[in-house]
Design an enzyme around this catalytic site. Structure first.
Site, PDB file in Angstrom:
ATOM      1  N   HIS A 205       9.932  83.808  92.700  1.00 59.05           N
ATOM      2  CA  HIS A 205       9.043  83.105  93.636  1.00 59.05           C
ATOM      3  C   HIS A 205       9.791  82.662  94.902  1.00 59.05           C
ATOM      4  CE1 HIS A 205       5.856  83.283  90.726  1.00 59.05           C
ATOM      5  NE2 HIS A 205       6.646  82.761  89.816  1.00 59.05           N
TER       6      HIS A 205
ATOM      7  N   GLN B 136       2.376  86.722  94.876  1.00 59.72           N
ATOM      8  CA  GLN B 136       2.926  85.712  93.976  1.00 59.72           C
ATOM      9  C   GLN B 136       4.434  85.875  93.770  1.00 59.72           C
ATOM     10  OE1 GLN B 136       3.249  85.554  89.652  1.00 59.72           O
ATOM     11  NE2 GLN B 136       1.144  84.839  89.682  1.00 59.72           N
TER      12      GLN B 136
END
Length: 314
Positions: A203, A252
């Site tokens: 991330h 994401q």
């Protein structure tokens, strides 16, 4: 009683996961058999018996968690399915959520998250990074602290990766940046700042090399429109169409998980629903209790959990 489904992400895996469900319920047995068939290997044996080090590898943990969440869902689907109003998952768990609401077949979902895990694991090797959990209230925002660490000559790129709940954030990036940000967070009042045992800077922008491969895997799997909204990690918004779902699942990789904001929105939209975590452990249940303490919660990863959940919704 309305129900909101939740599925955990990487870190919740452990040897023995799903074993008692398979022993007790044919539906769970069918899910693990299908996962084994999709991968051409005995994922179920790894889930049930370990070893833990092999199960924890990103390429294995991701399909293992999806299989367990899918198995738990298969067991309770007939009793609970008509009550489900929304779903969400933390990081990897978002893919399990899309499977549960009909956007991905089980075999496509298992193959997709195996590919995702392999891409993330390989990128972590090629672009080494780190992640750290920051616990406690801070006198300065985590975004500002990461920006300072990134600009520091002794630091490096570091960003917020998981906004898990008030007082719990995970940061991710280059090793020097994470180490510098940990020092700054301690100075800003953090109770603890601890490195996590992960194989890459998930991330964060360091995962960018995995994006094209994941986009190709998602295109190959093919998303269908979800039957109920799935609240996305990237935006915390409810997703109701396949194209948006596919796009956000790629984004994401390099974007923070906005779990706090996501849960706040689900709690606002479904204040009287039972929030059910399906899979091993109760990490998300604990986070929800901190974010939205007025919401009813339940965990569903074992045979005993299934019995308790069915009694609640009867």
């Amino acid at each position: 009683m309305d129900v909101v489904l939740m599925f955990p992400g990487q870190g919740s895996q452990k040897p023995g996961m799903g074993k008692d469900l398979v022993e007790a319920f044919p539906a769970a047995r069918e899910v693990f058999a299908s996962a084994d068939d999709a991968l051409g290997e005995a994922l179920s044996t790894l889930c049930f018996d370990g070893p833990a080090d092999t199960l924890t590898l990103t390429r294995n943990a991701q399909p293992a968690l999806l299989a367990h969440g899918a198995a738990a869902w298969a067991v309770v689907r007939d009793a609970v399915g008509g009550r489900v109003r929304a779903a969400a998952g933390h990081s990897l768990g978002e893919f399990t959520a899309y499977h549960a609401v009909g956007a991905l077949s089980l075999k496509d979902a298992v193959r997709l998250v195996r590919a995702r895990g392999e891409l993330m694991q390989a990128t972590g090797t090629e672009r080494p990074g780190a992640m750290a959990a920051i616990l406690g209230d801070l006198a300065e925002s985590i975004d500002a602290l990461c920006a300072r660490a990134s600009a520091d000559p002794d630091g490096g790129l570091v960003v917020p990766a998981n906004y898990n709940c008030p007082g719990q954030v995970v940061i991710s990036g280059e090793v020097a940046g994470v180490e510098r940000a940990m020092v700054l967070c301690k100075e800003a009042g953090a109770k603890r700042a601890m490195r996590l045992n992960v194989s890459g800077a998930f991330h964060s922008p360091l995962m960018a090399p995995a994006r094209d491969g994941l986009a190709a895997a998602i295109a190959s799997a093919g998303f269908a429109p979800p039957r109920v909204p799935v609240y996305a990690n990237v935006t915390a918004d409810a997703v109701t169409d396949a194209a948006t779902a596919a796009r956000l699942c790629v984004e994401q990789l390099t974007s923070p998980v906005r779990w706090t904001e996501l849960v706040e929105r689900m709690a606002r939209d479904y204040p009287d629903a039972l929030f059910v975590e399906l899979g091993p452990g109760s990490v998300l249940t604990g986070l929800v209790r901190k974010i939205a303490p007025g919401v009813a919660t339940a965990s569903c990863g074992t045979t005993a959990d299934v019995e308790q959940l069915l009694a609640k919704v009867a």
